[in-house]
Design a protein around this motif. Structure first.
Motif, PDB file in Angstrom:
ATOM      1  N   ASP A 192       0.841  -1.189   0.000  1.00 28.57           N
ATOM      2  CA  ASP A 192       0.000   0.000   0.000  1.00 28.57           C
ATOM      3  C   ASP A 192       0.884   1.250   0.000  1.00 28.57           C
ATOM      4  O   ASP A 192       1.702   1.449   0.890  1.00 28.57           O
ATOM      5  CB  ASP A 192      -0.895  -0.007   1.253  1.00 28.57           C
ATOM      6  N   ARG A 193       0.718   2.094  -1.036  1.00 30.88           N
ATOM      7  CA  ARG A 193       1.610   3.238  -1.206  1.00 30.88           C
ATOM      8  C   ARG A 193       1.472   4.272  -0.088  1.00 30.88           C
ATOM      9  O   ARG A 193       2.458   4.867   0.343  1.00 30.88           O
ATOM     10  CB  ARG A 193       1.381   3.910  -2.570  1.00 30.88           C
ATOM     11  N   SER A 194       0.278   4.491   0.397  1.00 32.18           N
ATOM     12  CA  SER A 194       0.097   5.464   1.483  1.00 32.18           C
ATOM     13  C   SER A 194       0.740   4.943   2.768  1.00 32.18           C
ATOM     14  O   SER A 194       1.355   5.704   3.526  1.00 32.18           O
ATOM     15  CB  SER A 194      -1.392   5.743   1.714  1.00 32.18           C
ATOM     16  N   GLU A 195       0.603   3.636   2.986  1.00 30.54           N
ATOM     17  CA  GLU A 195       1.238   3.036   4.164  1.00 30.54           C
ATOM     18  C   GLU A 195       2.758   3.096   4.035  1.00 30.54           C
ATOM     19  O   GLU A 195       3.470   3.385   5.004  1.00 30.54           O
ATOM     20  CB  GLU A 195       0.786   1.580   4.301  1.00 30.54           C
ATOM     21  N   LEU A 196       3.266   2.848   2.815  1.00 34.68           N
ATOM     22  CA  LEU A 196       4.704   2.899   2.571  1.00 34.68           C
ATOM     23  C   LEU A 196       5.236   4.308   2.799  1.00 34.68           C
ATOM     24  O   LEU A 196       6.287   4.500   3.404  1.00 34.68           O
ATOM     25  CB  LEU A 196       5.005   2.441   1.140  1.00 34.68           C
ATOM     26  N   GLN A 197       4.495   5.311   2.322  1.00 34.35           N
ATOM     27  CA  GLN A 197       4.942   6.690   2.493  1.00 34.35           C
ATOM     28  C   GLN A 197       4.983   7.071   3.965  1.00 34.35           C
ATOM     29  O   GLN A 197       5.937   7.702   4.428  1.00 34.35           O
ATOM     30  CB  GLN A 197       4.030   7.648   1.736  1.00 34.35           C
ATOM     31  N   ALA A 198       3.950   6.668   4.712  1.00 31.95           N
ATOM     32  CA  ALA A 198       3.910   6.978   6.146  1.00 31.95           C
ATOM     33  C   ALA A 198       5.077   6.305   6.867  1.00 31.95           C
ATOM     34  O   ALA A 198       5.717   6.906   7.744  1.00 31.95           O
ATOM     35  CB  ALA A 198       2.581   6.525   6.742  1.00 31.95           C
ATOM     36  N   LEU A 199       5.370   5.057   6.467  1.00 28.78           N
ATOM     37  CA  LEU A 199       6.465   4.325   7.085  1.00 28.78           C
ATOM     38  C   LEU A 199       7.807   4.977   6.758  1.00 28.78           C
ATOM     39  O   LEU A 199       8.659   5.146   7.636  1.00 28.78           O
ATOM     40  CB  LEU A 199       6.456   2.869   6.604  1.00 28.78           C
ATOM     41  N   ALA A 200       7.985   5.359   5.485  1.00 26.76           N
ATOM     42  CA  ALA A 200       9.236   5.989   5.066  1.00 26.76           C
ATOM     43  C   ALA A 200       9.451   7.302   5.812  1.00 26.76           C
ATOM     44  O   ALA A 200      10.569   7.609   6.238  1.00 26.76           O
ATOM     45  CB  ALA A 200       9.227   6.227   3.558  1.00 26.76           C
ATOM     46  N   GLU A 201       8.397   8.079   5.982  1.00 25.26           N
ATOM     47  CA  GLU A 201       8.506   9.353   6.701  1.00 25.26           C
ATOM     48  C   GLU A 201       8.823   9.115   8.177  1.00 25.26           C
ATOM     49  O   GLU A 201       9.641   9.833   8.779  1.00 25.26           O
ATOM     50  CB  GLU A 201       7.216  10.145   6.559  1.00 25.26           C
ATOM     51  N   GLU A 202       8.177   8.102   8.769  1.00 21.27           N
ATOM     52  CA  GLU A 202       8.425   7.776  10.181  1.00 21.27           C
ATOM     53  C   GLU A 202       9.886   7.371  10.399  1.00 21.27           C
ATOM     54  O   GLU A 202      10.552   7.851  11.319  1.00 21.27           O
ATOM     55  CB  GLU A 202       7.499   6.629  10.611  1.00 21.27           C
ATOM     56  N   ILE A 203      10.384   6.494   9.511  1.00 22.58           N
ATOM     57  CA  ILE A 203      11.757   6.014   9.650  1.00 22.58           C
ATOM     58  C   ILE A 203      12.746   7.135   9.348  1.00 22.58           C
ATOM     59  O   ILE A 203      13.785   7.262  10.006  1.00 22.58           O
ATOM     60  CB  ILE A 203      11.995   4.802   8.738  1.00 22.58           C
ATOM     61  N   ASP A 408      19.662   9.839   2.841  1.00 24.80           N
ATOM     62  CA  ASP A 408      19.639  10.206   1.417  1.00 24.80           C
ATOM     63  C   ASP A 408      18.833   9.196   0.605  1.00 24.80           C
ATOM     64  O   ASP A 408      18.046   9.574  -0.280  1.00 24.80           O
ATOM     65  CB  ASP A 408      21.072  10.282   0.873  1.00 24.80           C
ATOM     66  N   SER A 409      19.016   7.915   0.898  1.00 24.54           N
ATOM     67  CA  SER A 409      18.278   6.870   0.168  1.00 24.54           C
ATOM     68  C   SER A 409      16.793   6.949   0.453  1.00 24.54           C
ATOM     69  O   SER A 409      15.961   6.785  -0.455  1.00 24.54           O
ATOM     70  CB  SER A 409      18.817   5.486   0.552  1.00 24.54           C
ATOM     71  N   LEU A 410      16.433   7.211   1.711  1.00 16.75           N
ATOM     72  CA  LEU A 410      15.012   7.341   2.054  1.00 16.75           C
ATOM     73  C   LEU A 410      14.400   8.575   1.399  1.00 16.75           C
ATOM     74  O   LEU A 410      13.228   8.566   0.996  1.00 16.75           O
ATOM     75  CB  LEU A 410      14.845   7.426   3.568  1.00 16.75           C
ATOM     76  N   SER A 411      15.182   9.637   1.280  1.00 14.35           N
ATOM     77  CA  SER A 411      14.688  10.834   0.593  1.00 14.35           C
ATOM     78  C   SER A 411      14.372  10.522  -0.861  1.00 14.35           C
ATOM     79  O   SER A 411      13.370  11.009  -1.411  1.00 14.35           O
ATOM     80  CB  SER A 411      15.729  11.961   0.674  1.00 14.35           C
ATOM     81  N   ARG A 412      15.210   9.678  -1.481  1.00 14.23           N
ATOM     82  CA  ARG A 412      14.949   9.278  -2.866  1.00 14.23           C
ATOM     83  C   ARG A 412      13.690   8.417  -2.957  1.00 14.23           C
ATOM     84  O   ARG A 412      12.934   8.503  -3.935  1.00 14.23           O
ATOM     85  CB  ARG A 412      16.154   8.515  -3.435  1.00 14.23           C
ATOM     86  N   VAL A 413      13.449   7.594  -1.932  1.00  3.52           N
ATOM     87  CA  VAL A 413      12.221   6.777  -1.897  1.00  3.52           C
ATOM     88  C   VAL A 413      10.997   7.691  -1.898  1.00  3.52           C
ATOM     89  O   VAL A 413      10.051   7.482  -2.675  1.00  3.52           O
ATOM     90  CB  VAL A 413      12.208   5.864  -0.647  1.00  3.52           C
ATOM     91  N   LEU A 414      11.016   8.704  -1.043  1.00  2.00           N
ATOM     92  CA  LEU A 414       9.876   9.615  -0.943  1.00  2.00           C
ATOM     93  C   LEU A 414       9.689  10.410  -2.245  1.00  2.00           C
ATOM     94  O   LEU A 414       8.545  10.620  -2.697  1.00  2.00           O
ATOM     95  CB  LEU A 414      10.073  10.565   0.238  1.00  2.00           C
ATOM     96  N   GLU A 415      10.793  10.819  -2.862  1.00  2.00           N
ATOM     97  CA  GLU A 415      10.705  11.539  -4.138  1.00  2.00           C
ATOM     98  C   GLU A 415      10.133  10.636  -5.232  1.00  2.00           C
ATOM     99  O   GLU A 415       9.291  11.068  -6.034  1.00  2.00           O
ATOM    100  CB  GLU A 415      12.100  12.028  -4.553  1.00  2.00           C
ATOM    101  N   ILE A 426      11.646   1.975  -6.384  1.00  2.00           N
ATOM    102  CA  ILE A 426      11.494   2.246  -4.948  1.00  2.00           C
ATOM    103  C   ILE A 426      12.179   1.156  -4.135  1.00  2.00           C
ATOM    104  O   ILE A 426      12.865   1.431  -3.138  1.00  2.00           O
ATOM    105  CB  ILE A 426       9.998   2.348  -4.573  1.00  2.00           C
ATOM    106  N   ALA A 427      12.017  -0.106  -4.569  1.00  2.00           N
ATOM    107  CA  ALA A 427      12.601  -1.238  -3.842  1.00  2.00           C
ATOM    108  C   ALA A 427      14.123  -1.159  -3.794  1.00  2.00           C
ATOM    109  O   ALA A 427      14.741  -1.494  -2.782  1.00  2.00           O
ATOM    110  CB  ALA A 427      12.165  -2.555  -4.477  1.00  2.00           C
ATOM    111  N   GLU A 428      14.736  -0.694  -4.882  1.00  2.11           N
ATOM    112  CA  GLU A 428      16.204  -0.593  -4.926  1.00  2.11           C
ATOM    113  C   GLU A 428      16.714   0.404  -3.894  1.00  2.11           C
ATOM    114  O   GLU A 428      17.718   0.157  -3.215  1.00  2.11           O
ATOM    115  CB  GLU A 428      16.664  -0.186  -6.332  1.00  2.11           C
ATOM    116  N   ASP A 429      16.013   1.538  -3.773  1.00  7.00           N
ATOM    117  CA  ASP A 429      16.438   2.528  -2.778  1.00  7.00           C
ATOM    118  C   ASP A 429      16.191   2.036  -1.357  1.00  7.00           C
ATOM    119  O   ASP A 429      16.976   2.319  -0.439  1.00  7.00           O
ATOM    120  CB  ASP A 429      15.716   3.859  -3.011  1.00  7.00           C
ATOM    121  N   LEU A 430      15.104   1.275  -1.168  1.00  6.95           N
ATOM    122  CA  LEU A 430      14.849   0.698   0.157  1.00  6.95           C
ATOM    123  C   LEU A 430      15.931  -0.302   0.534  1.00  6.95           C
ATOM    124  O   LEU A 430      16.346  -0.387   1.702  1.00  6.95           O
ATOM    125  CB  LEU A 430      13.474   0.027   0.195  1.00  6.95           C
ATOM    126  N   LYS A 431      16.414  -1.041  -0.445  1.00  4.72           N
ATOM    127  CA  LYS A 431      17.513  -1.986  -0.196  1.00  4.72           C
ATOM    128  C   LYS A 431      18.770  -1.239   0.253  1.00  4.72           C
ATOM    129  O   LYS A 431      19.515  -1.710   1.121  1.00  4.72           O
ATOM    130  CB  LYS A 431      17.814  -2.792  -1.461  1.00  4.72           C
TER     131      LYS A 431
END
Length: 462
Positions: A192-203, A408-415, A426-431
């Protein structure tokens, strides 16, 4: 790094004390100790239970007694290194300790390298890499705060924080990769993209908080940098000696005596301050003195707090110059020589601004009058938080840099999410985030160079 299978030995305490302890670690540690140890009860250490203490004698190759000792026995995996281990408590004579170590090398041990015991503990899964680094920090701790920070990291509080972050990221990365298995069904989204975004922002917020703690951690570990600046002959070196309680710097009435930077640390109310005595600021044709003055301005850049020492009212232009060179820093204006001069005519207009500086302090570095007030002002100005054992504070530059890369990698995920990029990008940056966080605890470290760099700073015997 030498063979991990070899049995190692090293002195674990400074020589010359009442007691000296020699440590052995390796599969054959108990067997090799048994070769040179004769128990008072005649029993072999091979039969000994773990966590037991045995009295007896260490013998040389001719059967002569070297020393009466106590031997502690630890069996794998329940030891510091996770290997069979023994600790021999001898009398602290340098000669005795050297003879015992020599006997161990004769029967097959080799001298341990710096940090090799802790390195083996890490490689054997007894601790992760951040905990291993905390061992060195604990040994090197010089005040209450650094002790608490090292103890917190050694107990795994930082590791646990990272483990929780990685667990959440790993779950989301797995769902994104699952989408790739069904790439022919573009409408399918397991993550879920909204859940992923919330998680990325939290982390990202958590990583940012951890990274920001590095300034505090570094100040507590290395000492709050305080530059003492001012014109020649205002008493900077006298003040440094007074604060350090020793004659560290040369004191003279001759202008330009201090031509280079002098640094040392001291504790004030449990906080380590790193004082920097600088060359006096003045116009001069002396090439060497000018180099020292240039270094003065460089140290002002590095310092968190600047003590501007004066023995007369500064001009308006000097005040403006000092404000300009210390923007964003804590500036303490201190008038020296109160035992000789009258300061009634001096104004309070020397600070950088009302929010960053207190009213000027008046002291005598020569007699020590009011220096205690300056020390309390330094503690207040440093504004360091009270550290508890449960606080997670970053003190390692290696950890800090890894957190910045993860950020920096998480910022790229959010972008990428904002731009509607595909799940594989997105998965590559999360890795990458997972790898950077894993780098801190050693979960994904394969570089021997990295490990060598970490453990080379340890003392031998630890």
């Amino acid at each position: 790094m030498k063979n991990q299978e070899e049995c190692i030995c090293a002195l674990a305490t400074p020589a010359g004390g009442a007691i000296g302890i020699i440590r052995l670690s390796g599969n054959d540690a108990i067997t090799l100790t048994d070769k040179i140890f004769q128990s008072a009860n005649g029993k072999s250490l091979e039969e000994a239970k773990p966590y037991t203490l045995h009295y007896g004698e260490i013998k040389d190759k001719d059967g002569n007694t070297i020393d009466d000792v106590l031997v502690s026995v630890f069996r794998a995996p329940h030891s510091y290194t996770g290997e069979n281990s023994t600790e021999i408590s001898c009398h602290g004579s340098r000669y005795i300790l050297q003879q015992v170590l020599h006997r161990f090398t004769e029967v097959g041990c080799r001298q341990a390298e710096p940090g090799e015991y802790t390195r083996r503990a890490y490689l054997n899964g007894k601790m992760d890499l951040s905990q291993a680094e905390a061992v060195a920090d604990l040994i090197a701790s010089t005040n209450k705060a650094t002790h608490k920070m090292a103890l917190s990291q050694l107990k795994g509080h930082f590791s646990n924080e990272l483990s929780l972050l990685r667990e959440k990221l790993l779950k989301m990365t797995s769902l994104l990769e699952l989408e790739l298995d069904f790439s022919d069904h573009e409408e399918l989204e397991f993550a879920d993209r909204s859940e992923l975004q919330a998680l990325a922002e939290e982390i990202n917020d958590k990583i940012t908080t951890l990274a920001h703690s590095f300034e505090t951690g570094n100040a507590l570990k290395q000492g709050v940098a305080v530059a003492i600046v001012g014109k020649t002959n205002v008493g900077k070196s006298t003040l440094l000696n007074r604060l350090l309680h020793e004659e560290k710097a040369i004191v003279s009435d001759i202008h330009g005596t201090t031509r280079d930077v002098i640094e040392d640390t001291t504790l004030i109310d449990g906080i380590t301050f790193r004082f920097i005595d600088t060359a006096g600021i003045r116009k001069t044709d002396d090439v060497v003195e000018n180099i020292g003055i240039e270094r003065t301005f460089q140290k002002m850049e590095e310092a968190k707090i600047v003590i501007w020492l004066l023995d007369e009212q500064p001009s308006a232009s000097e005040i403006e110059e000092m404000k300009l060179k210390n923007q964003g820093k804590k500036l303490l204006v201190v008038f020296n020589k109160m035992d000789k001069l009258a300061f009634d005519k001096f104004t309070h207009s020397c600070g950088s601004d009302s929010s960053e500086s207190e009213s000027p302090l008046f002291i005598s570095a020569r007699t020590g009058e009011n220096v205690s007030s300056l020390e309390q002002a330094l503690v207040k100005t440093a504004d360091l938080p009270e550290i508890t054992e449960n606080d997670v504070i970053i003190t390692s530059a290696r950890h800090y840099e890894a957190l910045l890369r993860a950020h920096d990698s998480l910022s790229r995920v959010l972008e990428s999410m904002e731009m509607g990029m595909s799940g594989d990008i997105i998965a590559e940056d999360l890795k990458m985030v997972l790898e950077e966080l894993g780098e801190i605890t050693g979960g994904h470290i394969s570089s021997q160079e990295t490990l060598n760099n970490i453990f080379k700073h340890f003392c031998i015997g630890k």
